[in-house]
Design an enzyme around this catalytic site. Structure first.
Site, mmCIF file in Angstrom:
data_model
loop_
_atom_site.group_PDB
_atom_site.id
_atom_site.type_symbol
_atom_site.label_atom_id
_atom_site.label_comp_id
_atom_site.label_asym_id
_atom_site.label_seq_id
_atom_site.Cartn_x
_atom_site.Cartn_y
_atom_site.Cartn_z
ATOM 1 N N GLU A 189 -0.472 -1.694 8.906
ATOM 2 C CA GLU A 189 0.157 -0.532 8.862
ATOM 3 C C GLU A 189 -0.668 0.899 9.164
ATOM 4 O O GLU A 189 -0.371 1.771 9.677
ATOM 5 C CB GLU A 189 1.050 -0.246 7.671
ATOM 6 C CG GLU A 189 1.954 0.958 7.436
ATOM 7 C CD GLU A 189 3.336 0.842 6.779
ATOM 8 O OE1 GLU A 189 3.721 1.963 6.501
ATOM 9 O OE2 GLU A 189 3.521 -0.308 6.398
ATOM 10 N N ARG A 190 -1.987 0.762 8.440
ATOM 11 C CA ARG A 190 -2.863 1.822 8.898
ATOM 12 C C ARG A 190 -2.957 1.955 10.546
ATOM 13 O O ARG A 190 -2.959 3.170 10.793
ATOM 14 C CB ARG A 190 -4.080 1.513 8.230
ATOM 15 C CG ARG A 190 -4.074 1.888 6.594
ATOM 16 C CD ARG A 190 -5.258 1.505 5.930
ATOM 17 N NE ARG A 190 -6.259 2.686 6.212
ATOM 18 C CZ ARG A 190 -7.488 2.694 7.029
ATOM 19 N NH1 ARG A 190 -7.636 1.587 7.569
ATOM 20 N NH2 ARG A 190 -8.261 3.668 7.082
ATOM 21 N N ARG A 247 -8.823 -7.492 2.096
ATOM 22 C CA ARG A 247 -9.336 -6.558 2.805
ATOM 23 C C ARG A 247 -9.883 -5.330 1.806
ATOM 24 O O ARG A 247 -10.448 -4.279 2.124
ATOM 25 C CB ARG A 247 -8.602 -5.940 3.992
ATOM 26 C CG ARG A 247 -8.324 -6.839 5.199
ATOM 27 C CD ARG A 247 -7.275 -6.070 5.840
ATOM 28 N NE ARG A 247 -7.707 -5.002 6.597
ATOM 29 C CZ ARG A 247 -8.429 -4.839 7.822
ATOM 30 N NH1 ARG A 247 -8.634 -5.860 8.305
ATOM 31 N NH2 ARG A 247 -8.730 -3.657 8.047
ATOM 32 N N GLU A 261 -3.042 -9.508 2.859
ATOM 33 C CA GLU A 261 -3.708 -9.092 3.819
ATOM 34 C C GLU A 261 -4.545 -7.730 3.057
ATOM 35 O O GLU A 261 -5.754 -7.486 3.640
ATOM 36 C CB GLU A 261 -2.935 -8.575 5.119
ATOM 37 C CG GLU A 261 -3.745 -8.242 6.551
ATOM 38 C CD GLU A 261 -3.841 -6.626 6.575
ATOM 39 O OE1 GLU A 261 -4.625 -6.276 7.401
ATOM 40 O OE2 GLU A 261 -3.282 -5.987 5.823
ATOM 41 N N ARG A 296 0.776 -1.164 0.048
ATOM 42 C CA ARG A 296 -0.044 0.066 -0.229
ATOM 43 C C ARG A 296 0.931 1.335 -0.113
ATOM 44 O O ARG A 296 1.559 1.385 0.807
ATOM 45 C CB ARG A 296 -0.937 -0.030 1.327
ATOM 46 C CG ARG A 296 -1.844 1.175 1.196
ATOM 47 C CD ARG A 296 -2.763 0.963 2.472
ATOM 48 N NE ARG A 296 -3.699 2.111 2.624
ATOM 49 C CZ ARG A 296 -4.839 1.915 2.351
ATOM 50 N NH1 ARG A 296 -5.607 0.766 1.873
ATOM 51 N NH2 ARG A 296 -5.895 3.064 2.471
#
Length: 294
Positions: A99-100, A136, A132, A58
């Site tokens: 990470e978010r 999602r 992941e 991301r």
């Protein structure tokens, strides 16, 4: 709690069903963050001890969405632990997924966050990070393509191996990698105008000098995928490829005819005095079935 039973004093100790792990102490820079057997347990780890994943697929983190997530974490706590792994130098942890949540925690200056520590290597960590995000639906199709390309290049695996590890078809991997043939400006514009993956891939039929104009036209007119294909074909002076209608081979039809004949035969064996008349021409087979009601 104490109770007396027949002159004896019993002392009962009630322990909670769940005990939060003791937070790790923040250490000086350069000192390791040891935990006694932390693997596959939920433990609280200092945010300062967790480093980003270099294979994080991301690349776009919306500031507004992060701030909203930070508010939610402040009000309700982190409902789902992040996943981390011990780094080889023993000097801390590397984020695998979440990470978010980690970034949102930093926005509200949390010192510790709940983590699940897993035992995995660099390659599997990269794969898990991609999976992941894909599962999602956190990645756009450009980020997916970049992540897959990085995975293939960094670990020297084939498209087929990559597809197998990610649980997707090899053709899907190939199609996503084709998107990287778009320029950075074309990718950004396609995402800004919310073109879907198939529309973005269709742009590759056009020469570079026509793509940006095509993206703006497709986006402003809000064309769907089929309309986009026609629009691009018109730009190229080509006719849209018509899908061939499915033609039944007689061998396939014959399977149904045999099944129908067996059904009629089965009805007669069961004592139903049905009459079936069959007429065949060059174009069709006609059955007329009469089943008595009495």
């Amino acid at each position: 709690m104490q109770r007396c039973v027949k002159g004896m004093v019993l002392k009962m100790v009630i322990k909670p069903l769940f005990q939060k792990s003791k937070p790790l102490e923040v250490r000086e820079a350069g000192e390791p963050y040891p935990i006694e057997n932390p693997v596959n347990r939920v433990v609280e780890i200092p945010v300062a001890a967790i480093r980003p994943n270099p294979s994080q697929p991301r690349v776009i983190f919306d500031d507004y969405e992060l701030s909203q997530l930070a508010v939610s974490i402040r009000q309700n706590g982190m409902l789902q632990p992040v996943t981390v792994r011990r780094v080889d130098d023993g000097m801390g942890y590397e984020i695998v997924s979440g990470e978010r949540r980690l970034r949102a925690s930093k926005l509200i200056s949390l010192e510790h966050i709940p983590c699940i520590v897993i035992d995995t290597d660099n390659e599997n960590s990269a794969i898990l990070a991609i999976l992941e995000n894909i599962q999602r639906a956190d990645l756009n199709y450009i980020e997916e393509a970049i992540a897959i390309k990085s995975l293939i290049d960094h670990f020297g695996i084939t498209q087929e191996d990559c597809a197998s590890r990610l649980g997707i078809a090899q053709s899907t991997v190939a199609n996503k990698l084709r998107l990287l043939r778009l320029s950075d400006e074309e990718k950004a514009l396609a995402l800004r105008f919310r073109l879907n993956e198939r529309q973005a891939r269709a742009l590759l039929k056009l020469p570079h000098e026509k793509r940006l104009g095509a993206i703006e036209k497709i986006g402003s007119l809000q064309l769907n995928t089929q309309q986009t294909d026609k629009f691009i074909c018109d730009m190229l002076g080509e006719k849209p490829v018509e899908r061939k209608k499915h033609v039944w081979a007689f061998k396939q039809v014959g399977l149904y005819i045999n099944t129908f004949n067996k059904t009629i035969e089965s009805m007669k064996n069961a004592g139903i005095d049905c009459v079936a008349t069959r007429n065949r021409t060059d174009d069709f087979v006609e059955y007329i079935v009469k089943i008595p009601l009495k």
